[in-house]
Motif scaffolding. Structure first.
Motif, PDB file in Angstrom:
ATOM      1  N   UNK A  69     -12.629  36.510  33.967  1.00 32.39           N
ATOM      2  CA  UNK A  69     -12.519  37.751  33.211  1.00 32.39           C
ATOM      3  C   UNK A  69     -13.726  37.898  32.291  1.00 32.39           C
ATOM      4  N   UNK A  70     -14.251  39.104  32.209  1.00 31.10           N
ATOM      5  CA  UNK A  70     -15.399  39.355  31.350  1.00 31.10           C
ATOM      6  C   UNK A  70     -14.917  39.694  29.943  1.00 31.10           C
ATOM      7  N   UNK A  71     -14.628  38.661  29.182  1.00 28.15           N
ATOM      8  CA  UNK A  71     -14.192  38.892  27.812  1.00 28.15           C
ATOM      9  C   UNK A  71     -14.493  37.662  26.970  1.00 28.15           C
ATOM     10  N   UNK A  72     -14.491  37.863  25.669  1.00 34.86           N
ATOM     11  CA  UNK A  72     -14.668  36.738  24.746  1.00 34.86           C
ATOM     12  C   UNK A  72     -13.332  36.279  24.189  1.00 34.86           C
ATOM     13  N   UNK A  73     -12.330  37.176  24.194  1.00 38.47           N
ATOM     14  CA  UNK A  73     -11.016  36.848  23.649  1.00 38.47           C
ATOM     15  C   UNK A  73      -9.924  37.404  24.564  1.00 38.47           C
ATOM     16  N   UNK A  74      -8.931  36.572  24.835  1.00 37.08           N
ATOM     17  CA  UNK A  74      -7.801  36.969  25.672  1.00 37.08           C
ATOM     18  C   UNK A  74      -6.523  36.906  24.850  1.00 37.08           C
ATOM     19  N   UNK A  75      -5.849  38.035  24.735  1.00 38.53           N
ATOM     20  CA  UNK A  75      -4.576  38.105  24.022  1.00 38.53           C
ATOM     21  C   UNK A  75      -3.450  38.240  25.042  1.00 38.53           C
ATOM     22  N   UNK A  76      -2.424  37.426  24.917  1.00 44.78           N
ATOM     23  CA  UNK A  76      -1.258  37.508  25.790  1.00 44.78           C
ATOM     24  C   UNK A  76      -0.049  37.842  24.939  1.00 44.78           C
ATOM     25  N   UNK A  77       0.657  38.902  25.300  1.00 41.96           N
ATOM     26  CA  UNK A  77       1.839  39.293  24.542  1.00 41.96           C
ATOM     27  C   UNK A  77       3.088  38.988  25.349  1.00 41.96           C
ATOM     28  N   UNK A  78       4.111  38.492  24.676  1.00 43.70           N
ATOM     29  CA  UNK A  78       5.342  38.129  25.358  1.00 43.70           C
ATOM     30  C   UNK A  78       5.243  36.713  25.886  1.00 43.70           C
ATOM     31  N   UNK A 123      10.667  36.644  15.672  1.00 44.31           N
ATOM     32  CA  UNK A 123      11.733  37.474  16.227  1.00 44.31           C
ATOM     33  C   UNK A 123      11.257  38.917  16.410  1.00 44.31           C
ATOM     34  N   UNK A 124      11.983  39.708  17.216  1.00 47.49           N
ATOM     35  CA  UNK A 124      11.626  41.122  17.398  1.00 47.49           C
ATOM     36  C   UNK A 124      11.607  41.869  16.066  1.00 47.49           C
ATOM     37  N   UNK A 125      10.628  42.754  15.920  1.00 47.30           N
ATOM     38  CA  UNK A 125      10.543  43.562  14.714  1.00 47.30           C
ATOM     39  C   UNK A 125       9.880  42.886  13.533  1.00 47.30           C
ATOM     40  N   UNK A 126       9.323  41.698  13.761  1.00 39.80           N
ATOM     41  CA  UNK A 126       8.722  40.949  12.649  1.00 39.80           C
ATOM     42  C   UNK A 126       7.237  41.253  12.447  1.00 39.80           C
ATOM     43  N   UNK A 127       6.663  42.073  13.335  1.00 40.06           N
ATOM     44  CA  UNK A 127       5.266  42.464  13.144  1.00 40.06           C
ATOM     45  C   UNK A 127       4.263  41.749  14.028  1.00 40.06           C
ATOM     46  N   UNK A 128       4.711  41.174  15.142  1.00 43.93           N
ATOM     47  CA  UNK A 128       3.774  40.456  16.023  1.00 43.93           C
ATOM     48  C   UNK A 128       2.700  41.391  16.578  1.00 43.93           C
ATOM     49  N   UNK A 129       3.109  42.590  16.989  1.00 43.84           N
ATOM     50  CA  UNK A 129       2.134  43.535  17.543  1.00 43.84           C
ATOM     51  C   UNK A 129       1.147  43.983  16.477  1.00 43.84           C
ATOM     52  N   UNK A 130       1.633  44.177  15.272  1.00 45.50           N
ATOM     53  CA  UNK A 130       0.742  44.546  14.166  1.00 45.50           C
ATOM     54  C   UNK A 130      -0.299  43.462  13.929  1.00 45.50           C
ATOM     55  N   UNK A 131       0.131  42.212  14.002  1.00 43.91           N
ATOM     56  CA  UNK A 131      -0.799  41.097  13.838  1.00 43.91           C
ATOM     57  C   UNK A 131      -1.846  41.119  14.947  1.00 43.91           C
ATOM     58  N   UNK A 132      -1.408  41.368  16.179  1.00 44.17           N
ATOM     59  CA  UNK A 132      -2.350  41.417  17.298  1.00 44.17           C
ATOM     60  C   UNK A 132      -3.377  42.531  17.090  1.00 44.17           C
ATOM     61  N   UNK A 133      -2.908  43.696  16.676  1.00 47.75           N
ATOM     62  CA  UNK A 133      -3.811  44.824  16.451  1.00 47.75           C
ATOM     63  C   UNK A 133      -4.819  44.494  15.355  1.00 47.75           C
ATOM     64  N   UNK A 134      -4.348  43.910  14.267  1.00 43.75           N
ATOM     65  CA  UNK A 134      -5.243  43.573  13.161  1.00 43.75           C
ATOM     66  C   UNK A 134      -6.221  42.464  13.546  1.00 43.75           C
ATOM     67  N   UNK A 135      -5.753  41.524  14.351  1.00 46.79           N
ATOM     68  CA  UNK A 135      -6.646  40.446  14.795  1.00 46.79           C
ATOM     69  C   UNK A 135      -7.729  41.004  15.716  1.00 46.79           C
TER      70      UNK A 135
END
Length: 210
Positions: free
Chosen positions: A187-196, A24-36
């Motif tokens: 895409x020139x990347x090793x990891x792709x993160x999709x938010x939302x 749910x919103x506010x549960x820290x998903x973005x924080x997890x993405x940043x830390x990952x």
């Protein structure tokens, strides 16, 4: 400084395979993405991360948070953009979009949908016409569409092409098709993160070059 994570959040950060985080919103998903992202960049020197999100503001904020976490020295290995921005970049690289092409606004898309319905001989509102067009095209090839929907899409795409324009959905669709068949670079990347997440995100499965 690393954020304090609970067990589930840390598990997502530590997961080395494909990972879906749903909460749910506010549960820290973005924080997890940043830390990952920080974990990947620090552990794997050759890693390059691409983050795709829905708005420019969100993309800019995501980049700011990741760079703040890992330091400016790793900033060149991080790319954040909107889905449409990534698609546009890939199409420009493969010269699928010429410099004079214009991107349709929402109002212009509705106008074209209304005109396409008239051309196809279908008596529906412009909003309904746009909905049918988007739902039919979301499968990339429009497979399984009924005859009426197929005629509507064909009329709409012909109008858009003759106007030397492109809409947001087509940006993603063309980029994915191009990367799948080799017409556009991955895409020139090793990891792709999709938010939302939304239904139309099924068209945004960008192939990547590892």
């Amino acid at each position: 400084m690393a954020a304090r994570l609970n067990f589930a959040q840390q598990s997502a950060v530590d997961e080395e395979s494909h990972c879906l985080v749903a909460a749910c919103p506010g549960s820290g998903k973005t924080t997890v993405l940043v830390e990952k992202a920080a974990s990947i960049l620090s552990k794997t020197p050759e890693s390059r991360i691409v983050v795709a999100t829905f708005t420019r503001d969100a993309a800019n904020e995501m980049r700011k948070r990741i760079v703040s976490r890992v330091g400016e020295e790793m900033s060149e290995r991080i790319s954040t953009n909107t889905f449409h921005g990534l698609a546009f970049r890939q199409l420009r690289k493969s010269k699928k979009i010429k410099g004079g092409a214009s991107i349709l606004t929402e109002a212009e898309q509705l106008s074209f949908a209304s005109r396409a319905a008239a051309v196809a001989g279908i008596d529906i509102s412009r909003e309904e016409a746009m909905r049918v067009i988007e739902e039919t095209r979301i499968t990339l090839a429009g497979s399984g569409a009924n005859d009426e929907a197929a005629r509507l899409v064909a009329a709409y795409e012909d109008l858009v092409k003759r106007n030397r324009s492109i809409d947001f959905q087509d940006l993603m669709r063309m980029a994915v098709i191009g990367m799948r068949n080799g017409g556009s670079p991955p895409l020139k990347c090793t990891h792709l993160f999709i938010t939302g997440f939304c239904f139309t995100i099924t068209t945004v499965l960008f192939p990547v070059r590892l």
